[in-house]
Design a protein around this motif. Structure first.
Motif, PDB file in Angstrom:
ATOM      1  N   GLU A   1       0.899  -1.156   0.000  1.00 58.05           N
ATOM      2  CA  GLU A   1       0.000   0.000   0.000  1.00 58.05           C
ATOM      3  C   GLU A   1       0.929   1.195   0.000  1.00 58.05           C
TER       4      GLU A   1
ATOM      5  N   ASN B   1      -0.389  -7.747  -4.956  1.00 59.33           N
ATOM      6  CA  ASN B   1      -1.401  -6.692  -4.811  1.00 59.33           C
ATOM      7  C   ASN B   1      -0.688  -5.397  -4.446  1.00 59.33           C
TER       8      ASN B   1
ATOM      9  N   SER C   1      -1.494  -1.167  -4.173  1.00 58.27           N
ATOM     10  CA  SER C   1      -2.416  -0.047  -4.357  1.00 58.27           C
ATOM     11  C   SER C   1      -1.652   1.240  -4.072  1.00 58.27           C
TER      12      SER C   1
HETATM   13  C1  LIG Z   1      -5.663  -5.495  -2.649  1.00 61.27           C
HETATM   14  O1  LIG Z   1      -5.428  -4.483  -1.676  1.00 61.27           O
HETATM   15  C2  LIG Z   1      -6.503  -3.593  -1.494  1.00 61.27           C
HETATM   16  C3  LIG Z   1      -6.038  -2.483  -0.589  1.00 61.27           C
HETATM   17  O2  LIG Z   1      -5.229  -2.956   0.429  1.00 61.27           O
HETATM   18  C4  LIG Z   1      -7.705  -4.362  -0.949  1.00 61.27           C
HETATM   19  O3  LIG Z   1      -8.789  -3.488  -0.764  1.00 61.27           O
HETATM   20  C5  LIG Z   1      -8.077  -5.468  -1.937  1.00 61.27           C
HETATM   21  O4  LIG Z   1      -9.101  -6.268  -1.381  1.00 61.27           O
HETATM   22  C6  LIG Z   1      -6.866  -6.350  -2.259  1.00 61.27           C
HETATM   23  N1  LIG Z   1      -7.202  -7.244  -3.349  1.00 61.27           N
HETATM   24  C7  LIG Z   1      -6.934  -8.551  -3.311  1.00 61.27           C
HETATM   25  C8  LIG Z   1      -7.291  -9.316  -4.523  1.00 61.27           C
HETATM   26  O5  LIG Z   1      -6.407  -9.099  -2.352  1.00 61.27           O
END
Ligand SMILES: *[C@@H]1O[C@H](CO)[C@@H](O)[C@H](O)[C@H]1NC(C)=O
Ligand SMILES: NC(=O)c1ccc[n+]([C@@H]2O[C@H](COP(=O)([O-])OP(=O)(O)OC[C@H]3O[C@@H](n4cnc5c(N)ncnc54)[C@H](OP(=O)(O)O)[C@@H]3O)[C@@H](O)[C@H]2O)c1
Ligand SMILES: *[C@@H]1O[C@H](CO)[C@@H](O)[C@H](O)[C@H]1NC(C)=O
Ligand SMILES: CC(=O)N[C@H]1CO[C@H](CO)[C@@H](O)[C@@H]1O
Length: 308
Positions: free
Chosen positions: A172, A237, A239
């Motif tokens: 993040e 992941n 963001s």
């Molecule tokens: C990826 O990270 C975001 C923010 O931390 C979260 O909201 C989302 O659920 C995550 N996606 C997956 C596929 O784990």
């Protein structure tokens, strides 16, 4: 010189080790509890009670310089005892970003602002400096910075609590400092280099109000990419955050009462807003060019070497 280090956290003990191994200064470590392991390792230790004025005054008798890692009211009492004992210099528990970038009443402050105000009040009696090192590399450590006994009570001392979880490859990343997409920069230093700079600063004839040191200044985006390169695999992941998106998440964490999440988000907000960023070459780097701080890449590769 007689030096007192207050506290026995990782930062305190790494500075203590640097003093013991590289200088001929006398050292005393102040702690609320007896420290048989430190005494066995050759350190002089003094038990102190931060609620007891005479205990602090007794401990600081004959001390030239205090390096504090103790926060909150105990540090205020320590400053008062230092003034009473005519201690020449006092470095308060700082070791983060430059104070002028910290908003007053910041939730991450832990009484630092009050300590600086106290030292400012007593400036004719005791010299002080704020050691500024930005974010410690050790926040990105295997098992988190608490593996180095640093930041145990901050709420973000575990592995993956700050920006990147390098084991799970989740990030993040507070890469933007505004909604227009301006990149946020961050200064970082390893705690071992902090100790080297601090100990060299003990011998400086004058202490300016603030002394910066830095291992590496980098954009947060480049930092996240660098960790990916070091780990040799992509994020599962990732963001990207801006101050606005962090504030929104913060309001959710406040509603759900998740205090540790709030603290983690506050560190991301500070990073996004550039509160760990300052000009390089940093003051202590330029003052002691023979100290070559380890780069983030070299530190990270070494730290994560045994993790697949
Ligand atoms: C990826 O990270 C975001 C923010 O931390 C979260 O909201 C989302 O659920 C995550 N996606 C997956 C596929 O784990
Ligand atoms: N830049 C960064 O990324 C970063 C990250 C983390 C920390 N830091 C800095 O490092 C310094 C140390 O922080 P930290 O979180 O590791 O240490 P800490 O947990 O706040 O503790 C420091 C020392 O204070 C003493 N102490 C703890 N609680 C106390 C209390 N209630 N009353 C009196 N004394 C108490 C302890 O020593 P005894 O038990 O021996 O008395 C402890 O070793 C701070 O200046 C902090 O800002 C920087
Ligand atoms: C305060 O500290 C002094 C000096 O170490 C000690 O003699 C005294 O007993 C302590 N007082 C209390 C109330 O603990
Ligand atoms: C990050 C940083 O401040 N690095 C500087 C440390 O000091 C040396 C010597 O003055 C500079 O070359 C670095 O740029």
């Amino acid at each position: 010189m007689r030096i007192a280090i207050a506290g026995t956290c990782g930062l305190a003990l790494i500075i203590a080790q640097e003093i013991q191994s590289k200088t001929s200064h006398q050292l005393v470590i102040l702690s609320r509890s007896p420290q048989p392991a430190l005494i066995a390792a050759g350190y002089q230790c003094q038990v102190v009670d931060y609620m007891n004025t005479s205990s602090l005054q007794h401990a600081l008798m004959g001390v030239d310089t205090v390096i504090s890692t103790v926060n909150g009211n105990p540090q205020l009492r320590l400053i008062e005892a230092a003034v009473f004992c005519r201690v020449r210099r006092f470095a308060p528990a700082e070791f983060e970003g430059p104070p002028h970038l910290t908003p007053t009443g910041d939730a991450l402050d832990r009484g630092r602002g009050l300590a600086r105000a106290h030292l400012q009040h007593y400036r004719n009696s005791v010299q002080s400096t704020v050691f500024v090192c930005g974010v410690l590399y050790e926040r990105f450590s295997v098992n988190g910075m608490q593996a180095h006994r640093i930041g145990m009570n901050t709420g973000y001392g575990n592995e993956g609590d700050f920006i990147v979880n390098a084991r799970k490859m989740i990030a993040e990343a507070p890469v933007y400092s505004d909604s227009a997409g301006t990149m946020a920069n961050i200064c970082l230093t390893s705690v071992y280099d902090v100790a080297r700079f601090v100990v060299r600063a003990l011998d400086m004839p004058q202490w300016p109000a603030e002394m910066t040191m830095c291992g590496q200044r980098i954009s947060i985006n480049a930092l996240v990419e660098l960790i990916k390169t070091c780990r040799g695999r992509p994020y599962s992941n990732i963001s990207y955050q801006t101050p606005d998106t962090i504030r929104y998440e913060l309001s959710l964490a406040q509603m759900s009462g998740d205090v540790n999440k709030q603290r983690r988000l506050l560190t991301h907000l500070a990073a996004a807003e550039g509160r760990y960023d300052f000009a390089t070459p940093a003051y202590l780097n330029a003052s002691f060019p023979d100290i070559k701080p380890i780069s983030f890449r070299d530190w990270f590769m070494r730290n994560w070497a045994s993790v697949s």
